[in-house]
Design an enzyme around this catalytic site. Structure first.
Site, PDB file in Angstrom:
ATOM      1  N   GLY A 132     116.113  83.877  -2.379  1.00 15.96           N
ATOM      2  CA  GLY A 132     114.741  84.365  -2.484  1.00 15.96           C
ATOM      3  C   GLY A 132     114.458  84.907  -3.868  1.00 15.96           C
ATOM      4  O   GLY A 132     115.126  84.568  -4.846  1.00 15.96           O
ATOM      5  N   ARG A 135     114.591  88.365  -8.853  1.00 19.51           N
ATOM      6  CA  ARG A 135     114.111  89.237  -9.939  1.00 19.51           C
ATOM      7  C   ARG A 135     112.599  89.130 -10.099  1.00 19.51           C
ATOM      8  O   ARG A 135     112.052  89.501 -11.132  1.00 19.51           O
ATOM      9  CB  ARG A 135     114.819  88.885 -11.245  1.00 19.51           C
ATOM     10  CG  ARG A 135     114.656  87.439 -11.659  1.00 19.51           C
ATOM     11  CD  ARG A 135     115.278  87.172 -12.995  1.00 19.51           C
ATOM     12  NE  ARG A 135     115.124  85.772 -13.356  1.00 19.51           N
ATOM     13  CZ  ARG A 135     115.383  85.268 -14.545  1.00 19.51           C
ATOM     14  NH1 ARG A 135     115.790  86.075 -15.497  1.00 19.51           N
ATOM     15  NH2 ARG A 135     115.229  83.997 -14.795  1.00 19.51           N
ATOM     16  N   LYS A 154     108.159  89.465 -13.432  1.00 17.11           N
ATOM     17  CA  LYS A 154     109.430  88.743 -13.507  1.00 17.11           C
ATOM     18  C   LYS A 154     110.376  89.547 -14.382  1.00 17.11           C
ATOM     19  O   LYS A 154     110.098  89.797 -15.553  1.00 17.11           O
ATOM     20  CB  LYS A 154     109.231  87.346 -14.084  1.00 17.11           C
ATOM     21  CG  LYS A 154     110.461  86.464 -13.916  1.00 17.11           C
ATOM     22  CD  LYS A 154     110.156  85.001 -14.107  1.00 17.11           C
ATOM     23  CE  LYS A 154     111.396  84.160 -13.851  1.00 17.11           C
ATOM     24  NZ  LYS A 154     111.123  82.722 -14.049  1.00 17.11           N
ATOM     25  N   ASP A 166     121.495  91.483 -11.939  1.00 15.74           N
ATOM     26  CA  ASP A 166     120.864  92.757 -12.317  1.00 15.74           C
ATOM     27  C   ASP A 166     119.339  92.744 -12.155  1.00 15.74           C
ATOM     28  O   ASP A 166     118.692  93.767 -12.373  1.00 15.74           O
ATOM     29  CB  ASP A 166     121.243  93.148 -13.743  1.00 15.74           C
ATOM     30  CG  ASP A 166     120.894  92.082 -14.776  1.00 15.74           C
ATOM     31  OD1 ASP A 166     119.917  91.333 -14.563  1.00 15.74           O
ATOM     32  OD2 ASP A 166     121.599  91.989 -15.801  1.00 15.74           O
ATOM     33  N   GLY A 167     118.765  91.615 -11.808  1.00 17.15           N
ATOM     34  CA  GLY A 167     117.321  91.568 -11.582  1.00 17.15           C
ATOM     35  C   GLY A 167     116.479  91.603 -12.837  1.00 17.15           C
ATOM     36  O   GLY A 167     115.253  91.721 -12.762  1.00 17.15           O
ATOM     37  N   ARG A 239     106.042  78.974  -1.953  1.00 13.64           N
ATOM     38  CA  ARG A 239     106.766  77.782  -2.412  1.00 13.64           C
ATOM     39  C   ARG A 239     107.104  76.883  -1.224  1.00 13.64           C
ATOM     40  O   ARG A 239     107.171  77.346  -0.079  1.00 13.64           O
ATOM     41  CB  ARG A 239     108.080  78.212  -3.089  1.00 13.64           C
ATOM     42  CG  ARG A 239     107.925  79.235  -4.196  1.00 13.64           C
ATOM     43  CD  ARG A 239     109.230  80.015  -4.378  1.00 13.64           C
ATOM     44  NE  ARG A 239     109.101  81.044  -5.415  1.00 13.64           N
ATOM     45  CZ  ARG A 239     109.612  80.935  -6.640  1.00 13.64           C
ATOM     46  NH1 ARG A 239     110.292  79.864  -6.972  1.00 13.64           N
ATOM     47  NH2 ARG A 239     109.460  81.905  -7.519  1.00 13.64           N
ATOM     48  N   ASP A 319     112.350  74.954  -4.037  1.00 10.85           N
ATOM     49  CA  ASP A 319     111.989  76.367  -4.191  1.00 10.85           C
ATOM     50  C   ASP A 319     111.264  76.627  -5.512  1.00 10.85           C
ATOM     51  O   ASP A 319     110.739  77.719  -5.725  1.00 10.85           O
ATOM     52  CB  ASP A 319     113.220  77.271  -4.068  1.00 10.85           C
ATOM     53  CG  ASP A 319     114.283  76.971  -5.102  1.00 10.85           C
ATOM     54  OD1 ASP A 319     114.924  75.915  -4.986  1.00 10.85           O
ATOM     55  OD2 ASP A 319     114.473  77.775  -6.027  1.00 10.85           O
ATOM     56  N   ASN A 320     111.236  75.629  -6.411  1.00 14.07           N
ATOM     57  CA  ASN A 320     110.448  75.732  -7.647  1.00 14.07           C
ATOM     58  C   ASN A 320     109.173  74.902  -7.561  1.00 14.07           C
ATOM     59  O   ASN A 320     108.578  74.566  -8.582  1.00 14.07           O
ATOM     60  CB  ASN A 320     111.281  75.248  -8.843  1.00 14.07           C
ATOM     61  CG  ASN A 320     112.449  76.176  -9.124  1.00 14.07           C
ATOM     62  OD1 ASN A 320     112.390  77.361  -8.848  1.00 14.07           O
ATOM     63  ND2 ASN A 320     113.523  75.635  -9.660  1.00 14.07           N
ATOM     64  N   ASP A 329     107.567  78.329 -12.173  1.00  5.65           N
ATOM     65  CA  ASP A 329     108.949  78.596 -12.586  1.00  5.65           C
ATOM     66  C   ASP A 329     109.367  77.786 -13.807  1.00  5.65           C
ATOM     67  O   ASP A 329     110.031  76.762 -13.700  1.00  5.65           O
ATOM     68  CB  ASP A 329     109.924  78.342 -11.425  1.00  5.65           C
ATOM     69  CG  ASP A 329     110.248  79.631 -10.687  1.00  5.65           C
ATOM     70  OD1 ASP A 329     109.690  80.670 -11.065  1.00  5.65           O
ATOM     71  OD2 ASP A 329     111.041  79.603  -9.748  1.00  5.65           O
TER      72      ASP A 329
END
Length: 558
Positions: A132, A135, A154, A166-167, A239, A319-320, A329
């Protein structure tokens, strides 16, 4: 939808009046989530459409740029981008936001399909429940000038989907996405939009990258990079992979409300993206069939336009792929230099996501989309048959869109397969720069000599010269539009990666001038612009850049 029209908004308080959180208000929250938004640790999310997440602000934010074009469209004053409260909100600090704005954002889950094949094992839990928005955190939904927009940060820190990362987003990738969205919009191609770009004075992260002047396909060292937060905006960020996640759960009956959650998400997607095209009073079956038809139309048009301007998505997974049928994306994308049907800017992409294979990759993603919808039609065989027909008709419609695009790009009355095939062969033989060749062709040259500026290979072969001149003669005999018309289809400037490298390097030292310069030029891609701009950006790629890591190819990491 609220009838909200504004002309000039100067403060966050004024923006707040247009907040309207339809995603949160109509869909299901993850029942295991902390409602205070403290959901930053990786874990499985089993059901619900979103997880509430508080963004993690970057430290000591600095303004770099904003989209003047989009600000104007939204009715935002340019001064707002440097407003202290605005900077805080769009660099991740939502702690002091006043109602009706929400200080807690949301992240969503989605499934992973690569070229039509479902994947689960890459999920850290090997179930598919960990994929999912790792970030990306949405923080606002608003109806402005009668259009609904979702604002998504983002690089705003960890979510349950971060898979241990780390996002954060680094400045380099944030610059690329900000400029690419602006550029894609200026090219006239549907896309998510850029709002703002902020970096940190003090916060850095480490990322894998290449050695200088390396030809490696894999990163060789860890480097320290400045963090940044870019805000992207779209009617929604739903998406294909999102629908897939809920479609899989419904298909496998993973929980008692799986089918209900799929239906809720599909109806919400229709309302967000296709409200003007699908009658709200239709049955669910009718809505699903129309959704498939409309999405097929948008996706085939989108991909044909990508190829028109020389764009390769690089990582074209489901997913993009936005359900709204726009570019989403901007990860390992690239605008092609030397013409190569197998061009691929992403080291992990392979031929399946290469330049000329994008129509087939789109078909695979559309198959995944249709599979996700099938559980909603299980009790209606006629509807299932209709969906199967729409699915099988994708290749035909894609081919029609491609032929229409090439007809327009070449200024013809109708598609000429023989003329097109000979052109592709000649471009490959001559190693033509894709953008420059079609722009030079748009001037309707007398002979091959005028096109040679776009060739990486010197044409000494008399046979090849004669074939080119013969092709030009045939083409001009079939040409049906003016040079000016051709130049509205074939851009003069595209956002090549080797233009961006210097901008990254300067930005890392606090000099953002080249970002602003590229923003100005790449938002007018069809115009001739100045002699100075032409001398700097209307060029073939230097030979010493070919094959160099970080210029000719990049990884999927930020």
């Amino acid at each position: 939808m609220k009838n909200n029209t504004i002309k000039n908004i100067n403060t966050i308080d004024e923006l707040a009046k247009f907040a309207d959180y339809s995603f949160l208000n109509t869909l299901v929250c993850d029942p295991l989530a902390n409602q205070n938004g403290q959901n930053h640790n990786p874990r499985e999310v089993f059901n619900g459409h979103y997880v509430p997440v508080t963004p993690t602000a970057i430290k000591d934010p600095i303004y770099i740029t904003h989209s003047k074009t989009f600000f104007k469209e939204l009715g935002f004053a340019d001064s707002l981008a440097k407003n202290e409260e605005f900077i805080k909100m769009f660099s991740g600090d939502t702690s002091n936001i006043k109602k009706p704005l929400k200080n807690i954002g949301w992240a969503t889950g989605y499934a992973l399909s690569i070229y039509g094949t479902e994947y689960y094992m890459q999920c850290p839990f090997q179930t598919g429940n960990g994929y999912g928005d790792g970030r990306a955190i949405s923080i606002l939904e608003a109806v402005i000038n009668n259009k609904r927009w979702e604002f998504q940060l983002k690089g705003a820190g960890r979510t349950p989907y971060c898979r241990g990362a780390d996002g954060r987003a680094v400045l380099r990738s944030s610059i690329r996405e900000f400029l690419a969205q602006e550029h894609m919009y200026a090219l006239g191609i549907p896309t998510s939009r850029s709002l703002s770009l902020y970096t940190s004075k003090t916060e850095t992260v480490t990322r894998p990258w290449f050695n200088e002047n390396s030809y490696s396909r894999d990163p060789e060292r860890m480097i320290e990079e400045n963090v940044a937060i870019s805000t992207r905006v779209a009617p929604s960020f739903i998406r294909v992979g999102q629908l897939e996640l809920f479609g899989r759960r419904a298909r496998k009956k993973e929980h008692p409300k799986a089918l209900e959650e799929l239906e809720q998400l599909v109806l919400h997607a229709i309302k967000r993206e296709y409200q003007d095209e699908i009658d709200e009073n239709s049955s669910i079956e009718e809505k699903v069939i129309l959704l498939a038809l409309k999405f097929r139309e948008r996706l085939t048009s989108l991909v044909s336009n990508w190829i028109r301007v020389g764009y390769c998505q690089g990582n074209f997974n489901s997913d993009n792929t936005a359900v709204g049928g726009f570019t989403l994306d901007f990860g390992p994308f690239g605008f092609i230099d030397i013409f190569d049907p197998e061009y691929q800017p992403w080291t992990g992409g392979g031929l399946h996501f290469s330049f000329f294979n994008q129509p087939e990759a789109a078909r695979k993603n559309f198959n995944s989309f249709c599979s996700a919808l099938m559980p909603l039609l299980e009790s209606n065989q006629n509807a299932l048959d209709n969906l199967a027909g729409i699915r099988s008709g994708f290749a035909k419609e894609m081919n029609e869109k491609m032929e229409k695009m090439w007809t327009s790009k070449l200024g013809l009355k109708k598609y000429d397969e023989k003329l097109f095939n000979e052109l592709m062969h000649l471009m490959l033989k001559s190693e033509a720069d894709y953008t420059m060749f079609f722009r030079e062709l748009s001037s309707i040259p007398k002979d091959i000599s005028s096109l040679e500026i776009s060739f990486y290979r010197k044409i000494n072969d008399k046979e090849l010269q004669n074939r080119w001149n013969k092709w030009l003669e045939t083409w001009k005999s079939k040409l049906s539009v003016s040079s000016e018309d051709l130049k509205t289809v074939n851009p003069k400037y595209t956002l090549k990666e080797w233009f961006l490298v210097e901008a990254y390097e300067k930005a890392n030292n606090g000099d953002y001038s080249l970002i602003l310069e590229l923003q100005e030029i790449m938002t007018k891609p069809y115009l001739e612009q100045s002699k100075q701009v032409e001398e700097k950006y209307y060029l073939k790629k230097p030979s010493n850049y070919f094959g160099v890591a970080g210029i000719s190819h990049i990884t999927c990491s930020s």
